[in-house]
Design a protein around this motif. Sequence first.
Motif, PDB file in Angstrom:
ATOM      1  N   CYS A  35      41.884  19.874  41.883  1.00  0.00           N
ATOM      2  CA  CYS A  35      42.166  19.868  40.541  1.00  0.00           C
ATOM      3  C   CYS A  35      41.642  18.148  39.599  1.00  0.00           C
ATOM      4  CB  CYS A  35      43.581  20.222  40.627  1.00  0.00           C
ATOM      5  SG  CYS A  35      43.883  22.276  40.588  1.00  0.00           S
ATOM      6  N   ARG A  36      42.011  17.594  41.145  1.00  0.00           N
ATOM      7  CA  ARG A  36      42.192  16.321  40.381  1.00  0.00           C
ATOM      8  C   ARG A  36      40.798  15.363  40.047  1.00  0.00           C
ATOM      9  NH1 ARG A  36      47.310  15.104  42.899  1.00  0.00           N
ATOM     10  NH2 ARG A  36      47.736  16.364  44.703  1.00  0.00           N
ATOM     11  N   ALA A  37      40.893  14.677  39.044  1.00  0.00           N
ATOM     12  CA  ALA A  37      39.883  14.231  38.846  1.00  0.00           C
ATOM     13  C   ALA A  37      38.942  13.197  39.748  1.00  0.00           C
ATOM     14  CB  ALA A  37      39.618  13.432  37.716  1.00  0.00           C
ATOM     15  N   SER A  38      40.432  12.221  40.020  1.00  0.00           N
ATOM     16  CA  SER A  38      40.504  11.210  41.337  1.00  0.00           C
ATOM     17  C   SER A  38      40.893  10.781  42.294  1.00  0.00           C
ATOM     18  CB  SER A  38      40.179   9.816  40.466  1.00  0.00           C
ATOM     19  OG  SER A  38      41.244   9.656  39.030  1.00  0.00           O
ATOM     20  N   ALA A  39      41.216  10.094  43.566  1.00  0.00           N
ATOM     21  CA  ALA A  39      42.044  10.287  44.277  1.00  0.00           C
ATOM     22  C   ALA A  39      43.089   8.972  43.715  1.00  0.00           C
ATOM     23  CB  ALA A  39      41.975   9.058  45.742  1.00  0.00           C
ATOM     24  N   ILE A  40      44.578   9.609  43.894  1.00  0.00           N
ATOM     25  CA  ILE A  40      45.499   8.186  44.038  1.00  0.00           C
ATOM     26  C   ILE A  40      45.615   7.246  44.567  1.00  0.00           C
ATOM     27  CG2 ILE A  40      47.467   8.306  43.742  1.00  0.00           C
ATOM     28  CD1 ILE A  40      47.191  11.497  41.908  1.00  0.00           C
ATOM     29  N   ALA A  41      45.283   6.203  44.181  1.00  0.00           N
ATOM     30  CA  ALA A  41      46.079   5.048  45.923  1.00  0.00           C
ATOM     31  C   ALA A  41      47.204   5.368  45.927  1.00  0.00           C
ATOM     32  CB  ALA A  41      45.826   3.740  45.033  1.00  0.00           C
ATOM     33  N   TYR A 186      47.001  12.371  37.173  1.00  0.00           N
ATOM     34  CA  TYR A 186      48.266  11.716  36.068  1.00  0.00           C
ATOM     35  C   TYR A 186      46.689  11.412  34.575  1.00  0.00           C
ATOM     36  CZ  TYR A 186      44.346   7.926  37.623  1.00  0.00           C
ATOM     37  OH  TYR A 186      43.474   7.299  38.049  1.00  0.00           O
ATOM     38  N   PHE A 187      46.716  11.509  33.803  1.00  0.00           N
ATOM     39  CA  PHE A 187      45.466  11.376  32.541  1.00  0.00           C
ATOM     40  C   PHE A 187      45.673  10.490  31.997  1.00  0.00           C
ATOM     41  CE2 PHE A 187      47.782  15.778  33.421  1.00  0.00           C
ATOM     42  CZ  PHE A 187      46.669  16.344  33.814  1.00  0.00           C
ATOM     43  N   ARG A 188      44.308   9.994  31.469  1.00  0.00           N
ATOM     44  CA  ARG A 188      44.101   8.707  30.730  1.00  0.00           C
ATOM     45  C   ARG A 188      44.472   8.955  29.386  1.00  0.00           C
ATOM     46  NH1 ARG A 188      41.867   4.689  34.033  1.00  0.00           N
ATOM     47  NH2 ARG A 188      41.222   5.441  35.838  1.00  0.00           N
ATOM     48  N   ARG A 189      43.982   8.514  28.779  1.00  0.00           N
ATOM     49  CA  ARG A 189      44.190   8.288  26.555  1.00  0.00           C
ATOM     50  C   ARG A 189      42.966   9.000  26.389  1.00  0.00           C
ATOM     51  NH1 ARG A 189      43.464   5.142  22.921  1.00  0.00           N
ATOM     52  NH2 ARG A 189      45.044   5.747  22.082  1.00  0.00           N
ATOM     53  N   ASP A 190      42.112   8.599  27.465  1.00  0.00           N
ATOM     54  CA  ASP A 190      40.765   9.021  26.232  1.00  0.00           C
ATOM     55  C   ASP A 190      40.575  10.197  26.345  1.00  0.00           C
ATOM     56  OD1 ASP A 190      39.858   8.158  28.993  1.00  0.00           O
ATOM     57  OD2 ASP A 190      38.376   6.912  28.816  1.00  0.00           O
ATOM     58  N   GLU A 191      41.202  10.678  27.558  1.00  0.00           N
ATOM     59  CA  GLU A 191      41.295  12.640  28.510  1.00  0.00           C
ATOM     60  C   GLU A 191      41.255  13.191  26.329  1.00  0.00           C
ATOM     61  OE1 GLU A 191      41.429  13.987  32.074  1.00  0.00           O
ATOM     62  OE2 GLU A 191      42.497  11.564  32.597  1.00  0.00           O
ATOM     63  N   PRO A 192      40.034  14.435  26.405  1.00  0.00           N
ATOM     64  CA  PRO A 192      40.579  15.248  25.159  1.00  0.00           C
ATOM     65  C   PRO A 192      40.957  16.010  26.046  1.00  0.00           C
ATOM     66  CG  PRO A 192      38.499  15.406  25.625  1.00  0.00           C
ATOM     67  CD  PRO A 192      39.163  14.012  26.637  1.00  0.00           C
ATOM     68  N   GLU A 198      42.422  21.988  30.958  1.00  0.00           N
ATOM     69  CA  GLU A 198      42.014  22.657  31.943  1.00  0.00           C
ATOM     70  C   GLU A 198      41.771  22.198  32.911  1.00  0.00           C
ATOM     71  OE1 GLU A 198      39.666  25.864  32.355  1.00  0.00           O
ATOM     72  OE2 GLU A 198      40.014  25.173  31.202  1.00  0.00           O
ATOM     73  N   ARG A 199      42.516  21.068  33.452  1.00  0.00           N
ATOM     74  CA  ARG A 199      43.005  20.602  34.102  1.00  0.00           C
ATOM     75  C   ARG A 199      44.323  20.824  34.415  1.00  0.00           C
ATOM     76  NH1 ARG A 199      43.134  14.808  36.506  1.00  0.00           N
ATOM     77  NH2 ARG A 199      42.508  14.957  34.801  1.00  0.00           N
TER      78      ARG A 199
END
Length: 207
Positions: A35-41, A186-192, A198-199
Amino acid sequence: MTRIYAIAAGAVILLLSAVMWLVTMGGGDDRYAQCRASAIAGGSDQIGGPFTLVDETGATVTEKEVIDEPALIYFGYTYCPDICPLDAARNAEVATLLEDRGYSVKPVFITIDPERDTPEQLADFTDYLHPRMVGLTGTAEQIKAASQAYRTYYKKQPSEDGDDYYLVDHSTFSYLTLPEAGFVDYFRRDEPAEDMAERIACFLDAG
């Protein structure tokens, strides 16, 4: 030559089997990985944690009372002229989209401007955006502790128009937090809103 190919093919199959075992049984203990869009440091356990704040009714609450269901947490302030209202409205839309699909996610708005954002001010702001959105304030120390727990940034800017007219620089991530697992993404502010819904649904199904 045929024997060499057979051995090589067997080695590849063994390697793939080992990788699949690591993902599903061994090293792949992250049930939300897909489900993750990117790795979390540093891993997801580096973000989130205990906090004590004040809700819209003036009652003192902890993270256990706030995150009693999946929550989408945002740090902002109601006097923000542009970014915060848009981000909070987007998060409210996400909650509505998920409700239409049978999921319940609580939008949470934590102020970084406790001087002006009283419980009453937050209630007006959140009630306008979504009936289940929760606004939280507190003392400067309580806000700082919550912000540090979620690794957010904010800084009050000097004002030329008087003490009541100032801006606050701040980070703009939204944090998905689950009651049992804690922070998961987390989600960035530019994500619709549609992509976020969905995520988030993926996380809820995986849980």
